[in-house]
Design an enzyme around this catalytic site. Structure first.
Site, mmCIF file in Angstrom:
data_model
loop_
_atom_site.group_PDB
_atom_site.id
_atom_site.type_symbol
_atom_site.label_atom_id
_atom_site.label_comp_id
_atom_site.label_asym_id
_atom_site.label_seq_id
_atom_site.Cartn_x
_atom_site.Cartn_y
_atom_site.Cartn_z
ATOM 1 N N PRO A 171 13.273 -13.800 2.905
ATOM 2 C CA PRO A 171 12.011 -14.937 2.194
ATOM 3 C C PRO A 171 10.872 -14.716 3.355
ATOM 4 C CG PRO A 171 13.691 -16.207 3.319
ATOM 5 C CD PRO A 171 14.164 -15.112 3.364
ATOM 6 N N GLU A 244 5.626 -1.940 -2.970
ATOM 7 C CA GLU A 244 4.719 -2.251 -3.883
ATOM 8 C C GLU A 244 3.692 -2.741 -2.706
ATOM 9 O OE1 GLU A 244 2.069 -4.129 -5.296
ATOM 10 O OE2 GLU A 244 3.666 -5.544 -5.501
ATOM 11 N N GLU A 373 -8.933 -4.492 1.264
ATOM 12 C CA GLU A 373 -8.564 -5.490 0.620
ATOM 13 C C GLU A 373 -8.806 -6.797 1.241
ATOM 14 O OE1 GLU A 373 -4.134 -6.449 -1.568
ATOM 15 O OE2 GLU A 373 -4.278 -5.738 0.434
#
Length: 473
Positions: A171, A244, A373
């Protein structure tokens, strides 16, 4: 997709805080490579049980997980908002999506079809039969980012279990608590021992999973830099890698567009969704000259209505970024755009982890900050005169996740869509669109992988061919 895996921590403990208030929400172990190796070894035992489990039982397990998550959906959403910073209505939507994803993969678990291949296409093999079947890959490692941790966890973990694998999940270090609770629900649902495990920590954990010979495949949603490092380490053991990565989505507004709807797509899909921390959010806006001023006027009017504040309040549109450091990086990017010649038309002020949604106009397309980005609530707007010019500028980005085109001309929409080098194109809508049954991913530095109900579970299995000689006498 930006990731930040450097929260305040001691040698063995990560302190999880509310990014808006600094309140301590909990502590988790900061595991080292040795602990990761132990977990992976245990996962090999869980794999044996999962491999032997019939498809209908795997499907039932995933449905039970979905049901337990549904029972606790409000408390999961509250915990996620507190540790992540997204407004509560948005974390509710994320938890709901994760529940749908678990149920979707439950269905996919029973649809892992093989093929019958006609050997009579080859002279001399007419009497033989060839069939294929899908089998688990093995131990799957899933590296989950901070921005949509529950939803993206579901895509990876549920797909792995649906395919009969065991899964080891890392996580996000800054907001792991919700997934730790979900892991308890997976155990409560009856997952076999060691079939589903979590490993908490930072970059040492990620690198250990990528390097481990006991891991058959690794999936990462994260930054392009992180993806390259994971792929390099995974290459030594020839494990499958599913990436991704970053995005710098372009939205092209043509002169026949509905400018109000186009502006709304930027506000809702960039400034007010995930606090701007979404890989598939609109990060560059190109507007044709004739409608530029009307678009900017609408964008500014809609942006002014956004409420920035406590993510646990129902009225909040934009909460804190994941950390003050993340907000500082976005603030610096805005400053770079201004120094390069852009005009700050709205927002941009920072208070700790909070950043007022920023709109910049007259943005020079040559600015380095425009090409990279920006992971926060920032909408930079540039002009174009010819739609083909806008496509060229959009394609110059090293990223290729999504793009959007606003036009009333269907022929123009399909023509520009075909020319855009991206994994997906949204016509007359925001690029911040992800439905679980669609293939999601991009080209170039975005990684090339596609994630979705009908794609991921196949990626997390392998194909075996069985040939029966003389099957037809």
């Amino acid at each position: 997709m930006s990731t930040d895996i450097s929260p305040a921590s001691s040698k063995n403990v990560i302190v999880v805080r509310n990014p808006g208030t600094g309140e301590v929400l909990g502590e988790v172990e900061a595991m080292d490579a040795g602990r990761v190796a132990e977990v992976v070894a245990d996962a090999r035992d869980g794999l044996r049980v999962m491999t032997a489990m019939p498809a209908h039982e795997r499907a039932a397990l995933l449905r039970r997980v979905a049901g337990l998550m549904e029972d606790e959906s409000e408390s999961l959403a509250l915990l996620l908002a507190a540790e992540n910073g997204k407004p509560l209505p948005q974390t509710r939507g994320e938890v709901e999506a994760a529940i749908r994803i678990f149920r979707g993969y439950a269905g996919e678990a029973t649809r892992l079809f093989g093929r019958q291949i006609p050997l009579d296409a080859v002279p001399g093999l007419e009497k033989n039969l060839a069939v294929t079947m899908r089998e688990p890959l093995g131990v799957v490692a899933a590296l989950v980012p901070f921005n949509y941790p529950v939803e993206l966890y579901a895509h990876k973990a549920a797909a792995a279990l649906a395919g009969g694998n065991s899964v080891v999940v890392q996580p996000p270090a800054r907001c792991p608590l919700t997934l730790l609770r979900v892991a308890e629900l997976v155990d409560q649902a009856g997952a076999p021992l060691h079939a589903h495990q979590l490993v908490t920590g930072g970059v040492e954990v990620s690198q250990a999973l990528a390097s481990s010979p006991g891991v058959a495949a690794i999936g990462l949603t994260g930054s392009t830099a992180a993806g390259r490092e994971i792929a390099r380490r995974a290459a030594d053991t020839l494990k499958k890698v599913f990436l991704e990565l970053g995005g710098n989505d372009a939205l092209i507004v043509c002169d026949d567009a509905d400018v109000e709807a186009a502006a709304q797509a930027v506000v809702l899909g960039r400034l007010a969704r995930g606090n701007g921390q979404i890989c598939c959010a609109v990060k560059r806006v190109y507007v044709q000259d004739r409608v530029h001023d009307a678009f900017v006027e609408s964008l500014l009017a809609q942006t002014a209505k956004l409420t920035v504040g406590d993510q646990l309040l129902e009225s909040t549109d934009v909460g804190p970024l994941i950390s003050e450091e993340a907000a500082e990086r976005v603030e610096a990017a805005v400053g770079t755009l201004v120094r390069d010649g852009a005009r700050l038309a709205a927002g941009g002020a920072r208070r700790g982890s909070f950043l007022d949604p920023a709109v910049l106009v007259d943005v020079p397309v040559t600015s380095a900050a425009f090409a990279e980005e920006i992971f926060g609530p920032v909408a930079p707007v540039a002009r174009f005169s010819d739609p083909l010019e806008a496509v060229r500028m959009a394609n110059e980005s090293p990223y290729g996740l999504h793009a959007a085109v606003f036009t009333r001309d269907i022929s123009r929409a399909f023509t520009l869509s075909r020319l855009l080098d991206t994994g997906g194109v949204i016509v007359n809508g925001s690029t911040a669109l992800r439905a679980e049954n669609l293939p999601f991913g991009g080209t170039k530095d975005t990684g090339g992988h596609r994630e979705g109900l009908h794609d991921t579970v196949l990626e997390y299995t392998k194909e075996k061919t069985v040939i029966v000689m003389g099957a037809f006498g």
